[in-house]
Scaffold this active site. Structure first.
Site, PDB file in Angstrom:
ATOM      1  N   ASP A  67       5.552  -7.136   2.638  1.00  0.00           N
ATOM      2  CA  ASP A  67       4.678  -7.569   1.545  1.00  0.00           C
ATOM      3  C   ASP A  67       5.489  -7.930   0.315  1.00  0.00           C
ATOM      4  O   ASP A  67       6.367  -7.153  -0.095  1.00  0.00           O
ATOM      5  CB  ASP A  67       3.769  -6.387   1.152  1.00  0.00           C
ATOM      6  CG  ASP A  67       2.308  -6.675   1.352  1.00  0.00           C
ATOM      7  OD1 ASP A  67       1.946  -7.834   1.595  1.00  0.00           O
ATOM      8  OD2 ASP A  67       1.522  -5.708   1.261  1.00  0.00           O
ATOM      9  N   SER A 110       0.843  -1.207   0.000  1.00  0.00           N
ATOM     10  CA  SER A 110       0.000   0.000   0.000  1.00  0.00           C
ATOM     11  C   SER A 110       0.872   1.248   0.000  1.00  0.00           C
ATOM     12  O   SER A 110       0.401   2.340  -0.307  1.00  0.00           O
ATOM     13  CB  SER A 110      -0.927   0.006   1.217  1.00  0.00           C
ATOM     14  OG  SER A 110      -0.194  -0.163   2.416  1.00  0.00           O
ATOM     15  N   GLU A 135      -9.045  -9.733   4.333  1.00  0.00           N
ATOM     16  CA  GLU A 135      -9.416  -8.349   3.991  1.00  0.00           C
ATOM     17  C   GLU A 135     -10.766  -8.283   3.284  1.00  0.00           C
ATOM     18  O   GLU A 135     -11.070  -9.107   2.413  1.00  0.00           O
ATOM     19  CB  GLU A 135      -8.331  -7.749   3.071  1.00  0.00           C
ATOM     20  CG  GLU A 135      -8.697  -6.345   2.595  1.00  0.00           C
ATOM     21  CD  GLU A 135      -7.547  -5.570   1.979  1.00  0.00           C
ATOM     22  OE1 GLU A 135      -6.440  -6.106   1.845  1.00  0.00           O
ATOM     23  OE2 GLU A 135      -7.791  -4.394   1.618  1.00  0.00           O
TER      24      GLU A 135
END
Ligand code: KIV
Length: 263
Positions: free
Chosen positions: A83, A45, A181
């Site tokens: 990530d 992100s 999520e």
């Protein structure tokens, strides 16, 4: 100062205490989060909130390594998750080569990869080669173009069954925890109850084994929109704008610097 969690203590927390995860991309914010966070996620992100891109897809492995190193320097008492960016774990061989690079070049405690059943072979290959893996199921931001948008999951029986299978598959492949999520709360609860590893939610309700939020959302720095699942714990954007406007005002009026700021 709190004690850094390990894979074992993270696993043992299930059913005992919800895990607190937050994203960070640099040493400064990571050091501010270190006291309260159990786990810090260097999420891809960062490609959106740090680099200003419209999705996470163009984040690179070198970018992730750079930011993970910064976070590890800032937060020495938090478990750091890096990530794996889009396209770096398409098959077992690439996944191991790229995750090995993360482990060799950073102090990340594990990598996170998006995907369920279809990624179980990759998770198994990584874990059997000494790479700790946090899974990520449900809404997968790296699939935004493939799916034509960010779609909440678990809305019908078919999606629920798929999520239950995904969670089981990556647990069996060796993931020591997973993020879930954008999933209906009742389904996320069932998923969490169906596996023995912690399931950390984002937009997945309260009845999971922990929560993760993107720091720029929960501190109110990101103004463009606020997803329904985000609670703003600070109005960061307003505070920053007010402070910088004050600075501008004082500079222009020659009220800053004063005697006490001068050598
Ligand atoms: O990249 C990220 O910040 C994430 C969270 C949304 C879980 O994967």
């Amino acid at each position: 100062m709190k004690k850094k969690m390990s894979i074992t203590s993270i696993q043992k927390s299930k059913g005992v205490k919800p895990l607190v995860m937050i994203t960070a991309y640099d040493a400064l914010f990571a050091s501010l989060f270190d006291e309260s966070a159990d786990m810090i996620l260097v999420g891809d992100s960062l490609n959106m909130s740090f680099a200003g891109k419209e999705d996470t897809l163009s984040a690179t492995l070198d970018q992730m390594i750079y930011h993970t190193n910064a976070v590890c320097r800032g937060a020495q008492n938090s478990f750091v998750v890096c990530d794996m960016p889009f396209g770096t774990y398409t098959n077992k061989k690439d996944a191991l080569k790229n995750a090995t690079k993360v482990f060799q070049q950073t102090k990340a405690d594990c990598v996170k990869i998006e995907g369920g059943k279809e990624k179980a072979d990759v998770v198994k290959y990584l874990t059997s080669n000494g790479i700790a893996v946090c899974g990520h199921i449900g809404l997968l931001p790296q699939s935004v173009r493939g799916e034509g948008g960010y779609k909440v999951k678990g809305k019908d029986e078919k999606e629920k069954k798929r999520l239950l299978k995904d969670a089981k598959a990556i647990e069996e492949a060796g993931a020591f925890c997973m993020v879930i999520e954008g999933v209906k709360a009742d389904v996320a609860k069932e998923v969490a109850q169906s596996v023995s590893v912690p399931v950390i939610g984002i937009g997945a309700g309260a009845e999971v084994d922990g929560q993760v939020l993107v720091f720029s959302d929960m501190l109110g720095f990101f103004e463009a929109f606020t997803p329904k699942f985000v609670k703003k714990y600070l109005d960061g954007a307003t505070l920053v704008k007010e402070a910088v406007a004050n600075y501008k005002n004082e500079v222009e009026k020659r009220e800053f610097p004063k005697e006490e700021h001068t050598y």
